[in-house]
Design an enzyme around this catalytic site. Structure first.
Site, PDB file in Angstrom:
ATOM      1  N   LYS A   1       0.849  -1.194   0.000  1.00 15.29           N
ATOM      2  CA  LYS A   1       0.000   0.000   0.000  1.00 15.29           C
ATOM      3  C   LYS A   1       0.888   1.248   0.000  1.00 15.29           C
ATOM      4  CE  LYS A   1      -3.852   2.056   2.639  1.00 15.29           C
ATOM      5  NZ  LYS A   1      -4.762   1.883   3.782  1.00 15.29           N
TER       6      LYS A   1
ATOM      7  N   SER B   1      -9.808   1.771   2.813  1.00 12.41           N
ATOM      8  CA  SER B   1      -8.955   2.557   1.960  1.00 12.41           C
ATOM      9  C   SER B   1      -7.917   1.748   1.172  1.00 12.41           C
ATOM     10  CB  SER B   1      -8.210   3.583   2.806  1.00 12.41           C
ATOM     11  OG  SER B   1      -7.364   2.941   3.756  1.00 12.41           O
TER      12      SER B   1
ATOM     13  N   SER C   1      -9.992  -0.813   6.911  1.00  4.15           N
ATOM     14  CA  SER C   1      -9.422  -0.675   5.568  1.00  4.15           C
ATOM     15  C   SER C   1      -8.687  -1.881   5.013  1.00  4.15           C
ATOM     16  CB  SER C   1      -8.486   0.526   5.521  1.00  4.15           C
ATOM     17  OG  SER C   1      -9.238   1.692   5.425  1.00  4.15           O
TER      18      SER C   1
HETATM   19  N1  GLN Z   1     -13.193   4.027   6.159  1.00  3.48           N
HETATM   20  C1  GLN Z   1     -12.664   4.410   7.425  1.00  3.48           C
HETATM   21  C2  GLN Z   1     -12.225   5.846   7.364  1.00  3.48           C
HETATM   22  O1  GLN Z   1     -12.471   6.458   6.391  1.00  3.48           O
HETATM   23  C3  GLN Z   1     -11.518   3.510   7.802  1.00  3.48           C
HETATM   24  C4  GLN Z   1     -10.285   3.812   7.052  1.00  3.48           C
HETATM   25  C5  GLN Z   1      -9.123   2.952   7.429  1.00  3.48           C
HETATM   26  O2  GLN Z   1      -9.249   1.908   8.070  1.00  3.48           O
HETATM   27  N2  GLN Z   1      -7.947   3.417   7.068  1.00  3.48           N
HETATM   28  O3  GLN Z   1     -11.683   6.388   8.259  1.00  3.48           O
END
Ligand code: GLN
Length: 490
Positions: free
Chosen positions: A82, A157, A181
């Site tokens: 990532k 994400s 995410s």
């Molecule tokens: N979707 C969640 C957020 O927008 C979690 C994101 C994540 O785990 N990095 O914060």
């Protein structure tokens, strides 16, 4: 095992045995993935940066190591990272304009561990900007498409890392999970995604989003492959004081075939109104299968789950607003010169950050401001404790908890971008584990409307062994991991 016509059809474990038996070389394997990337990237866009030259050099080095018998779990095995993990030989942008072209002077600890093992870096994958989002649509460099239906999102994400596995552009990859995410995109893409216990994996060199929640975790097609990657990256690191000095077990030795004697908890709070019927149905069938495998299903209660999302959207933005203060154009990334210092800050941050990142900074700064601190931030910390206590009580009567990964299947691209609250709801079932610091894994459990459905298992802190063991038994019996999407030609 017999050599498949296409090397990208293999799992990392299968590749390992062919590499060890010299039936394939790492260079051949790496080339197969690089070709696959070239073929499907126009339709999927998993990668922000493909590390072709680095990968081929690492692969030939790995072949030499294998020849000499110097073999680790991932020696010669390709992996995607990532683009929020620092790498010395490729840009690290967090999918943000503010870090466009930025190259880190050091490797993240997980990257260094993989490099030392002789793993092969295929490239850096797309993400929502600074990991803020649930669809990978908040990337400043274009969205990633779901390999099962390219009009839909891959989740987020870590959507690039998930899509890359489903599209066979990498056998394994790394993501980060702050509120879901890793697990949510794994569910949306029909693959395996594991969020380890808070403290299990070093975050040194992971660009921080919310430091009390962030964990790095693997994506793979099988639980066995996720276990291999976790074993390779886990462990205490003096450079991350939140990493915990507990033993890293041999996860592979604990994978099991049956569930005799295992108590699996199900909480009524993990069925919510507005949930997709196809998801509910698939999870129900999966729970029946767990019973058939010998598990005892027990009802548990997690009464504070309903406050998890609200609590998260105080805690995570508050930490993000502090963490992102470092991007001011002075030491990192891009600077937009202003008339004076303040103007330089304003121009740099105003132009460098996208709308969702700005929203989080504003939410967090507000929650931390004097006068609101007690009402929001302190209160959220108290609720967080209650959420954690729910799990402590639940784990007195069960060994793992089963739940849907998400209330829906992958949604259509663009369908939630104008409504942040709808976007935030995608993580309703994944956020509680981050708030409590416990591990969670998503495995495929069927389809709804032609799209994969994810089944989530949650475990006690540092009990990834049991989590992986249960998930493996289910996965092998259910067999969904054999299904792969057909990517339309572009
Ligand atoms: N979707 C969640 C957020 O927008 C979690 C994101 C994540 O785990 N990095 O914060």
């Amino acid at each position: 095992m017999t050599l498949p016509a296409d090397l990208t059809l293999m799992t990392a474990a299968e590749a390992r045995s062919l590499l060890d038996n010299r039936e394939i070389s790492s260079v051949e394997l790496t080339r197969a993935y690089l070709e696959r990337i070239e073929e499907v990237e126009p339709a999927i866009h998993s990668y922000l940066h493909v590390m072709t030259d680095v990968a081929l050099t690492q692969a030939s080095d790995a072949d030499r190591r294998i020849e000499e018998g110097d073999i680790d779990l991932l020696t010669g095995v390709p992996i995607a990272l990532k683009d929020i993990l620092c790498t010395i030989d490729a840009p690290t942008t967090a999918a943000s304009k503010i870090l466009e072209g930025y190259v880190s002077p050091y490797d993240a600890r997980v990257v260094a561990r993989l490099r030392d093992q002789g793993a092969v870096f295929l490239g850096k994958t797309n993400t929502d900007e600074f990991a803020m989002g649930s669809s990978t649509e908040n990337s400043a460099y274009g969205q990633t498409h779901n390999p099962w239906d390219t009009s839909r999102v891959p989740g987020g994400s870590s959507g690039g890392s998930a899509a890359a596995i489903a599209a066979r552009e990498a056998p394994v990859s790394l993501g980060s999970d702050t509120g879901g995410s890793v697990r949510q995109p794994a569910g949306f893409c029909g693959i395996v995604g594991l969020k380890p216990t808070y403290g299990r994996v070093s975050r040194y060199g992971l660009l921080p989003f919310a430091s009390s929640l962030d964990q790095i975790g693997p994506f793979a097609r099988t639980v066995e492959d996720a276990a291999i990657v976790l074993r390779s990256i886990a462990g205490k690191d003096p450079m991350d004081s939140t990493s915990v000095p507990v033993e890293v077990p041999d996860y592979l030795a604990n994978l099991r075939q049956d569930l005799n004697g295992v108590r699996i908890g199900f909480a009524p709070q993990y069925t919510v109104s507005g949930m997709e019927p196809g998801v509910e149905a698939a999870v129900k069938v999966a729970i029946k299968q767990l019973e058939d495998l010998g598990a005892e299903i027990v009802e548990v209660s997690l009464p504070h789950t309903e406050y998890a999302l609200a609590t998260y959207y105080i805690t995570a933005p508050a930490e993000a607003s502090a963490n992102l203060a470092r991007y001011d154009g002075v030491r990192y990334g891009n600077r937009v010169e202003g008339d004076n210092l303040i103007d330089t800050y304003l121009q740099t941050r105003g132009r460098g950050f996208g709308p969702e990142v700005k929203r989080r900074i504003m939410l967090g700064t507000h929650a931390l401001s004097s006068g609101y601190y007690d009402a929001y931030y302190v209160k959220a910390q108290k609720v967080r404790t209650l959420i954690k206590q729910d799990f402590d009580v639940a784990f007195q009567s069960c060994d793992v908890i089963v739940a849907p990964t998400s209330p829906t299947i992958a949604f259509e691209a663009g369908s939630r971008t104008s409504d942040p609250y709808q976007m935030y709801l995608a993580d309703i079932f994944t956020i509680p584990a981050n708030m409590a610091g416990i591990p969670g894994i998503s495995v495929p459990c069927g389809f709804s409307d032609g799209m994969p459905v994810g089944l989530q298992f949650l475990g006690r802190a540092f009990d990834e062994s049991r989590l992986l063991g249960v998930a493996h038994a289910y996965e092998q019996a259910a067999g969904w991991y054999h299904k792969l999407p057909e990517i339309p030609a572009t």
